[in-house]
Design a protein around this motif. Structure first.
Motif, PDB file in Angstrom:
ATOM      1  N   PHE A   1      -2.869  10.672  -4.502  1.00 36.99           N
ATOM      2  CA  PHE A   1      -3.764   9.530  -4.628  1.00 36.99           C
ATOM      3  C   PHE A   1      -3.072   8.318  -4.019  1.00 36.99           C
ATOM      4  O   PHE A   1      -1.852   8.308  -3.833  1.00 36.99           O
ATOM      5  CB  PHE A   1      -4.165   9.276  -6.083  1.00 36.99           C
ATOM      6  N   SER A   2      -3.847   7.293  -3.689  1.00 35.60           N
ATOM      7  CA  SER A   2      -3.316   6.088  -3.040  1.00 35.60           C
ATOM      8  C   SER A   2      -3.794   4.849  -3.774  1.00 35.60           C
ATOM      9  O   SER A   2      -4.908   4.826  -4.312  1.00 35.60           O
ATOM     10  CB  SER A   2      -3.792   5.995  -1.579  1.00 35.60           C
ATOM     11  N   ARG A   3      -2.940   3.847  -3.752  1.00 38.24           N
ATOM     12  CA  ARG A   3      -3.308   2.555  -4.304  1.00 38.24           C
ATOM     13  C   ARG A   3      -2.727   1.443  -3.436  1.00 38.24           C
ATOM     14  O   ARG A   3      -1.727   1.642  -2.729  1.00 38.24           O
ATOM     15  CB  ARG A   3      -2.790   2.392  -5.742  1.00 38.24           C
ATOM     16  N   THR A   4      -3.359   0.282  -3.501  1.00 36.36           N
ATOM     17  CA  THR A   4      -2.858  -0.929  -2.847  1.00 36.36           C
ATOM     18  C   THR A   4      -2.733  -2.010  -3.906  1.00 36.36           C
ATOM     19  O   THR A   4      -3.638  -2.178  -4.735  1.00 36.36           O
ATOM     20  CB  THR A   4      -3.801  -1.370  -1.719  1.00 36.36           C
TER      21      THR A   4
ATOM     22  N   PHE B   1      -7.089   0.637 -10.752  1.00 32.48           N
ATOM     23  CA  PHE B   1      -7.085  -0.168  -9.543  1.00 32.48           C
ATOM     24  C   PHE B   1      -6.530  -1.554  -9.858  1.00 32.48           C
ATOM     25  O   PHE B   1      -6.400  -1.945 -11.008  1.00 32.48           O
ATOM     26  CB  PHE B   1      -8.501  -0.254  -8.958  1.00 32.48           C
ATOM     27  N   ASP B   2      -6.186  -2.299  -8.818  1.00 30.97           N
ATOM     28  CA  ASP B   2      -5.599  -3.623  -8.990  1.00 30.97           C
ATOM     29  C   ASP B   2      -6.677  -4.623  -9.414  1.00 30.97           C
ATOM     30  O   ASP B   2      -7.637  -4.872  -8.683  1.00 30.97           O
ATOM     31  CB  ASP B   2      -4.941  -4.076  -7.677  1.00 30.97           C
ATOM     32  N   GLU B   3      -6.515  -5.176 -10.608  1.00 26.48           N
ATOM     33  CA  GLU B   3      -7.547  -6.045 -11.163  1.00 26.48           C
ATOM     34  C   GLU B   3      -7.780  -7.295 -10.322  1.00 26.48           C
ATOM     35  O   GLU B   3      -8.929  -7.731 -10.139  1.00 26.48           O
ATOM     36  CB  GLU B   3      -7.167  -6.440 -12.596  1.00 26.48           C
TER      37      GLU B   3
ATOM     38  N   ALA C   1       0.842  -1.197   0.000  1.00 28.26           N
ATOM     39  CA  ALA C   1       0.000   0.000   0.000  1.00 28.26           C
ATOM     40  C   ALA C   1       0.876   1.245   0.000  1.00 28.26           C
ATOM     41  O   ALA C   1       1.932   1.274   0.627  1.00 28.26           O
ATOM     42  CB  ALA C   1      -0.918   0.004   1.222  1.00 28.26           C
ATOM     43  N   MET C   2       0.418   2.288  -0.724  1.00 28.09           N
ATOM     44  CA  MET C   2       1.216   3.505  -0.810  1.00 28.09           C
ATOM     45  C   MET C   2       0.315   4.725  -1.029  1.00 28.09           C
ATOM     46  O   MET C   2      -0.834   4.617  -1.413  1.00 28.09           O
ATOM     47  CB  MET C   2       2.232   3.408  -1.955  1.00 28.09           C
TER      48      MET C   2
END
Length: 417
Positions: A277-280, A408-410, A262-263
């Motif tokens: 923005f953030s994504r995991t 996003f992560d598929e 996560a970041m």
């Protein structure tokens, strides 16, 4: 209002459609500086300031476009800019470096800072009076009046008062003025976002078993600089058990197969504008667990539910009261805000959850030209991992437009079965 999870990994949902007329792709730097200075002076006129003395490097850049040794002056507030309501803007600069800013049409005159090395030489007391006398003389030349200070040593404020100057902290007024972005500022934010997305993509492509959090963070940071950005405010990149609770900074921990990464970007990017923005991500090989997908699904739903609440005229309290209801077991580790403003950094407004609203938020409404980030963190006390997601959006006359467009992560968005 709920947002169903996608049934197929090939479906990666996004927010509102991109609109080229709402998000400009080019900017005029001279107009950018002129409109920001005009907005600052409009605030000064409304609040009764004859002048402001800006020590905060972000405010200095907003008012004039002037930037010099930014990190140094974030910790050492000894460079300042005098901005009168009417009259010449004067830069009080670090010795020998005025040429960096005097080329700007927003800087009318430069002088050497009276306080530039005072603390390191134990001379704060000795320089306070000369500093105050010079500012007081400038005010008298322009007819006197109240001066606003955004950040400085208290002895400088006391010295100004000793010279008969009425002093007021103007930081909240400046941030309020900065809440509405000009067309050129929106272009800056879009350019910064594009560069930041490229940096995140370079980092994401390095996620594999055995790579360390620090190595991933270094990849992202290097790409930020290569893409014209300036620095990253935080080190929010964590993996596996370090994703819960949130706010762990990148470490030497090496990532294992089957873990989450996560970041959060928190990037001061191109032209000094923030990208947030953030994504995991999921680290293979293998497939995410049902628990991991459940966390991700909730975070995705929270962000999209709360984005759907946004639009011009929506009150901060209304947003807080209508926000996605966090399941009880995840409530203790909720992210502090539902949305927060974005500009040159995290700005006005900050809308907290309804149970925290009266402690951290104030009343207000969203207005066209505001840019906000919509936050989610889903993790439970004693849980193995957590998920951080976040989108950045522009408030328009009719609703919102996405500024962040990274997918996003598929695998994590697959339907939980």
């Amino acid at each position: 209002m709920t947002h169903p999870r996608p049934d197929s990994p090939s479906v990666v949902p996004s927010g509102p459609a991109f609109a080229s007329d709402a998000i400009p792709s080019a900017l005029d730097p001279v107009r950018l500086r002129a409109e920001r200075l005009a907005r600052l002076r409009a605030m000064m006129d409304e609040q009764g300031y004859a002048a402001v003395v800006l020590f905060d490097p972000y405010n200095q850049r907003y008012a004039t476009g002037s930037r010099n040794m930014f990190g140094y002056f974030l910790r050492n507030s000894t460079r300042y800019i005098y901005v009168p309501l009417n009259g010449p803007v004067i830069l009080f600069e670090y010795p020998g470096s005025a040429h960096i800013s005097t080329c700007l049409e927003t800087i009318d005159e430069s002088r050497t800072s009276k306080v530039v090395w005072s603390s390191v030489n134990q001379r704060d007391g000795a320089v306070a009076q000369p500093f105050a006398q010079e500012i007081a003389d400038l005010l008298k030349q322009q007819g006197g009046g109240k001066v606003g200070l955004d950040r400085c040593s208290h002895i400088l404020a006391l010295a100004l008062e000793a010279e008969g100057v009425t002093v007021e902290d103007c930081q909240q007024h400046i941030l309020h003025a900065r809440r509405i972005k000009t067309t050129d500022e929106v272009a800056c934010l879009a350019l910064s976002m594009a560069s930041s997305e490229a940096a995140v993509d370079a980092m994401a492509r390095r996620i594999r078993p055995g790579v360390s959090e620090t190595e991933l963070f270094a990849t992202m940071y290097g790409e930020v600089i290569a893409g014209g950005g300036e620095f990253i405010e935080t080190r929010l990149l964590s993996s596996g058990p370090r994703t819960n609770p949130w706010f762990a900074e990148a470490s030497d921990r090496r990532i294992r197969p089957g873990e989450l990464v996560a970041m959060d970007t928190d990037t001061i990017g191109v032209n000094g504008y923030y990208s947030d923005f953030s994504r995991t991500f999921f680290c293979g090989p293998g497939r995410p667990s049902g628990y991991q997908k459940s966390l991700y699904s909730m975070a995705w739903e929270q962000v999209h539910h709360n984005m759907a609440l946004l639009g011009p005229g929506k009150s901060y309290r209304e947003i807080a009261e209508s926000a996605w209801k966090i399941p009880e077991r995840f409530l203790d580790r909720r992210y502090p805000s539902i949305i927060h403003g974005v500009g040159m950094h995290g700005e006005t407004p900050l809308v907290a959850h309804s149970l925290d609203f009266d402690s951290f938020s104030g009343d207000g409404v969203l207005e066209p030209g505001m840019v906000v980030s919509v936050e989610s963190y889903i993790g439970e006390v004693d849980g193995p991992e957590g998920v951080k997601l976040e989108e950045e959006v522009l408030i328009t006359e009719s609703g919102i437009e996405l500024l962040s467009r990274y997918p996003f992560d598929e695998q994590l968005l697959e339907k939980v079965v």
